[in-house]
Design a protein around this motif. Structure first.
Motif, PDB file in Angstrom:
ATOM      1  N   ASN A  96       6.108  55.328  -8.452  1.00  0.00           N
ATOM      2  CA  ASN A  96       6.073  54.900  -7.057  1.00  0.00           C
ATOM      3  C   ASN A  96       5.747  56.129  -6.222  1.00  0.00           C
ATOM      4  N   TRP A  97       4.548  56.166  -5.631  1.00  0.00           N
ATOM      5  CA  TRP A  97       4.085  57.378  -4.938  1.00  0.00           C
ATOM      6  C   TRP A  97       5.013  57.765  -3.805  1.00  0.00           C
ATOM      7  N   VAL A  98       5.496  56.789  -3.054  1.00  0.00           N
ATOM      8  CA  VAL A  98       6.369  57.102  -1.918  1.00  0.00           C
ATOM      9  C   VAL A  98       7.676  57.720  -2.405  1.00  0.00           C
ATOM     10  N   GLU A  99       8.291  57.085  -3.408  1.00  0.00           N
ATOM     11  CA  GLU A  99       9.580  57.582  -3.888  1.00  0.00           C
ATOM     12  C   GLU A  99       9.436  58.838  -4.738  1.00  0.00           C
ATOM     13  N   ASP A 100       8.401  58.879  -5.584  1.00  0.00           N
ATOM     14  CA  ASP A 100       8.273  59.982  -6.534  1.00  0.00           C
ATOM     15  C   ASP A 100       7.613  61.223  -5.943  1.00  0.00           C
ATOM     16  N   ARG A 101       6.747  61.050  -4.955  1.00  0.00           N
ATOM     17  CA  ARG A 101       6.056  62.204  -4.381  1.00  0.00           C
ATOM     18  C   ARG A 101       6.454  62.458  -2.926  1.00  0.00           C
ATOM     19  N   GLY A 120      -0.736  73.070   1.510  1.00  0.00           N
ATOM     20  CA  GLY A 120       0.149  73.078   0.345  1.00  0.00           C
ATOM     21  C   GLY A 120       0.798  71.726   0.125  1.00  0.00           C
ATOM     22  N   TRP A 121       1.265  71.122   1.199  1.00  0.00           N
ATOM     23  CA  TRP A 121       1.862  69.793   1.078  1.00  0.00           C
ATOM     24  C   TRP A 121       0.824  68.768   0.619  1.00  0.00           C
ATOM     25  N   GLY A 122      -0.394  68.908   1.146  1.00  0.00           N
ATOM     26  CA  GLY A 122      -1.451  67.979   0.754  1.00  0.00           C
ATOM     27  C   GLY A 122      -1.732  68.031  -0.736  1.00  0.00           C
ATOM     28  N   LEU A 123      -1.754  69.242  -1.298  1.00  0.00           N
ATOM     29  CA  LEU A 123      -1.965  69.361  -2.747  1.00  0.00           C
ATOM     30  C   LEU A 123      -0.836  68.700  -3.522  1.00  0.00           C
ATOM     31  N   TYR A 124       0.389  68.883  -3.064  1.00  0.00           N
ATOM     32  CA  TYR A 124       1.517  68.278  -3.763  1.00  0.00           C
ATOM     33  C   TYR A 124       1.425  66.754  -3.740  1.00  0.00           C
ATOM     34  N   LEU A 125       1.040  66.221  -2.617  1.00  0.00           N
ATOM     35  CA  LEU A 125       1.001  64.763  -2.452  1.00  0.00           C
ATOM     36  C   LEU A 125      -0.212  64.129  -3.122  1.00  0.00           C
ATOM     37  N   PHE A 126      -1.216  64.952  -3.460  1.00  0.00           N
ATOM     38  CA  PHE A 126      -2.414  64.428  -4.106  1.00  0.00           C
ATOM     39  C   PHE A 126      -2.131  64.220  -5.595  1.00  0.00           C
ATOM     40  N   TRP A 127      -1.463  63.150  -5.881  1.00  0.00           N
ATOM     41  CA  TRP A 127      -1.096  62.863  -7.274  1.00  0.00           C
ATOM     42  C   TRP A 127      -0.815  61.380  -7.440  1.00  0.00           C
ATOM     43  N   TYR A 128      -1.283  60.854  -8.563  1.00  0.00           N
ATOM     44  CA  TYR A 128      -0.974  59.465  -8.897  1.00  0.00           C
ATOM     45  C   TYR A 128      -0.829  59.359 -10.399  1.00  0.00           C
ATOM     46  N   SER A 129       0.152  58.602 -10.832  1.00  0.00           N
ATOM     47  CA  SER A 129       0.386  58.391 -12.254  1.00  0.00           C
ATOM     48  C   SER A 129       0.191  56.919 -12.582  1.00  0.00           C
ATOM     49  N   GLY A 130      -0.406  56.673 -13.729  1.00  0.00           N
ATOM     50  CA  GLY A 130      -0.618  55.300 -14.167  1.00  0.00           C
ATOM     51  C   GLY A 130       0.600  54.670 -14.823  1.00  0.00           C
ATOM     52  N   LEU A 170      -9.064  69.696  -8.388  1.00  0.00           N
ATOM     53  CA  LEU A 170      -9.676  69.407  -9.682  1.00  0.00           C
ATOM     54  C   LEU A 170      -8.632  69.387 -10.796  1.00  0.00           C
ATOM     55  N   ALA A 171      -7.651  70.282 -10.729  1.00  0.00           N
ATOM     56  CA  ALA A 171      -6.597  70.309 -11.749  1.00  0.00           C
ATOM     57  C   ALA A 171      -5.836  68.991 -11.781  1.00  0.00           C
ATOM     58  N   ARG A 172      -5.614  68.420 -10.620  1.00  0.00           N
ATOM     59  CA  ARG A 172      -4.918  67.139 -10.573  1.00  0.00           C
ATOM     60  C   ARG A 172      -5.807  66.016 -11.094  1.00  0.00           C
ATOM     61  N   LEU A 173      -7.083  66.070 -10.766  1.00  0.00           N
ATOM     62  CA  LEU A 173      -7.995  65.024 -11.219  1.00  0.00           C
ATOM     63  C   LEU A 173      -8.101  64.995 -12.746  1.00  0.00           C
ATOM     64  N   VAL A 174      -8.253  66.173 -13.376  1.00  0.00           N
ATOM     65  CA  VAL A 174      -8.416  66.193 -14.832  1.00  0.00           C
ATOM     66  C   VAL A 174      -7.115  65.858 -15.550  1.00  0.00           C
ATOM     67  N   SER A 175      -6.000  65.900 -14.815  1.00  0.00           N
ATOM     68  CA  SER A 175      -4.729  65.478 -15.405  1.00  0.00           C
ATOM     69  C   SER A 175      -4.467  63.998 -15.174  1.00  0.00           C
ATOM     70  N   MET A 176      -5.053  63.437 -14.105  1.00  0.00           N
ATOM     71  CA  MET A 176      -4.823  62.020 -13.791  1.00  0.00           C
ATOM     72  C   MET A 176      -5.797  61.096 -14.512  1.00  0.00           C
ATOM     73  N   ILE A 177      -7.053  61.532 -14.657  1.00  0.00           N
ATOM     74  CA  ILE A 177      -8.079  60.678 -15.264  1.00  0.00           C
ATOM     75  C   ILE A 177      -7.872  60.631 -16.775  1.00  0.00           C
ATOM     76  N   GLN A 178      -7.911  59.443 -17.335  1.00  0.00           N
ATOM     77  CA  GLN A 178      -7.608  59.233 -18.742  1.00  0.00           C
ATOM     78  C   GLN A 178      -8.884  59.046 -19.582  1.00  0.00           C
ATOM     79  N   VAL A 179      -8.863  59.626 -20.794  1.00  0.00           N
ATOM     80  CA  VAL A 179      -9.927  59.435 -21.776  1.00  0.00           C
ATOM     81  C   VAL A 179      -9.272  59.147 -23.119  1.00  0.00           C
ATOM     82  N   ASN A 180      -9.521  57.960 -23.648  1.00  0.00           N
ATOM     83  CA  ASN A 180      -8.942  57.563 -24.940  1.00  0.00           C
ATOM     84  C   ASN A 180      -7.426  57.730 -24.975  1.00  0.00           C
TER      85      ASN A 180
END
Length: 379
Positions: free
Chosen positions: A108-113, A93-103, A319-329
């Motif tokens: 800041n991944w350390v501070e924000d996640r 569960g913690w791993g899923l929460y931490l698997f996130w990055y914003s452009g 996959l839910a995190r990937l399709v939210s992180m990857i950008q298209v147009n």
């Protein structure tokens, strides 16, 4: 795999399909009503999904714990094994929460996640409820399990009703079941800190729908599954009597709702009664279908999903995190796909549902591959 366990796997498969579907709409702004959680008090079909997993876990404990106790030899080893499984679920569960990055430039991944890690959640609750239920079942047997479940509900109700607490201004409260204002919320806020909770901006107290105190009635939900498993699958007792007990639980839950609301986020005692009764009836329907038409064939989607439910859940989360992180147009893949679907269909709720169905199907494909190659992820 016995027929009755196969029916239980099918039930679990239905639950994981439903969870992935409702967790991944095209947009949270356009969802059909049955696919939403109740806004606060009340119950929708979606509100049955998570207690469904806990109930099924209880039935599974009833079936497998005696065998495991015989294999491992003593109670301490059984509890240590359960604690290990619980820890794995918490870490997942913690791993899923931490698997996130914003452009975003200021992300800041350390501070924000990392420093705002949500300690609780679906998988941590499953882990905590599992180990606590195993501890109770290892110590008590038969009717005492039912007494223990009722005692947990009564104790939770008493704590929520009679223990006073105060907000930052010193105003005193007692017996509240409001959003952000209950003894459960008070404990979450002060024990874990607002930044680590799902409803971090709730007022006067941040809280988590899988909070500390509400884990107690969640254990009662699991114990209801243990009791049903022992009564129905092990003793092979009357299904008609069990149906009547389940119906009485539903009636009692709604009858008491005037005093204690049916509320999933607080996992109220009435929510436990109503949901456990409904879930028991659903299990009976699976068994009735099996007795009348035979067990589901190998490779049935419900069996595929139900025998690898944790893998299905983890894959969908990644996959839910990937399709939210990857950008298209300039927008996420998910938002882009929903925009295409909505423009073509012209019905926002239906487009959102179609996105969820496509997402669920994509997640199902590798799980089907695992099933075909007899790869089962056990914890």
């Amino acid at each position: 795999m016995t027929q009755r366990i196969r029916a239980l796997d099918a039930f679990r498969g239905l639950a994981i399909f439903a969870m992935v579907l409702v967790n991944n709409p095209g947009t949270w702004g356009a969802i059909f009503a049955p696919l939403k959680h109740a806004s606060w008090h009340g119950l929708t079909p979606t509100d049955l999904i998570f207690p469904g997993f806990i109930f099924i876990m209880g039935v599974t404990i009833a079936i497998h714990l005696p065998r495991e106790a015989e294999r491992l030899g003593n109670r301490l080893t059984v509890l240590a094994t359960a604690a290990k499984r619980a820890l794995i679920l918490i870490l997942l569960g913690w791993g899923l929460y931490l698997f996130w990055y914003s452009g975003e430039p200021d992300f800041n991944w350390v501070e924000d996640r990392l420093l705002n890690l949500r300690y609780l959640g679906v998988l941590p609750r499953l882990g905590l409820v599992y180990v606590l239920t195993v501890a109770v079942v290892s110590a008590l047997h038969g009717k005492r399990l039912g007494v223990a479940a009722l005692a947990l509900l009564a104790g939770y109700w008493a704590a929520m009703t009679f223990i006073p607490y105060s907000d930052a201004s010193g105003e005193l409260y007692r017996g509240m079941w409001a959003f952000g204002n209950s003894f459960a919320a008070y404990l979450d806020h002060h024990l874990l800190g607002a930044q680590h909770l799902y409803y971090s901006n709730a007022s006067p107290f941040a809280f988590d729908p899988e909070g500390v105190l509400s884990t107690i009635p969640a254990v009662a939900t699991c114990l209801s599954g243990v009791w049903v498993g022992q009564y129905l699958l092990l003793r092979r007792a009357s299904k008609a009597k069990l149906f009547m007990v389940a119906a009485l639980a539903i009636v009692a839950g709604y009858g008491l709702a005037a005093w204690v609301p049916v509320n999933k986020a607080l996992w109220t005692p009435t929510f436990v009664l109503v949901s456990s009764g409904m879930l028991t009836i659903i299990l009976l329907l699976f068994l009735w279908h099996e007795n009348k038409y035979g067990s589901l064939a190998d490779g049935h989607p419900l069996l595929v999903a139900g025998t690898n439910s944790i893998a299905f859940y983890m894959l969908s989360g990644v996959l839910a995190r990937l399709v939210s992180m990857i950008q298209v147009n300039g927008s996420s893949v998910k938002a882009w796909f929903y925009g295409v679907a909505e423009a073509f269909i012209g019905w926002p709720e239906l487009a959102s549902l179609i996105v969820a169905l496509v997402f669920t199907l994509i997640c199902y494909v590798p799980i089907r591959y695992m099933y075909s190659h007899k790869i089962f992820w056990r914890i």
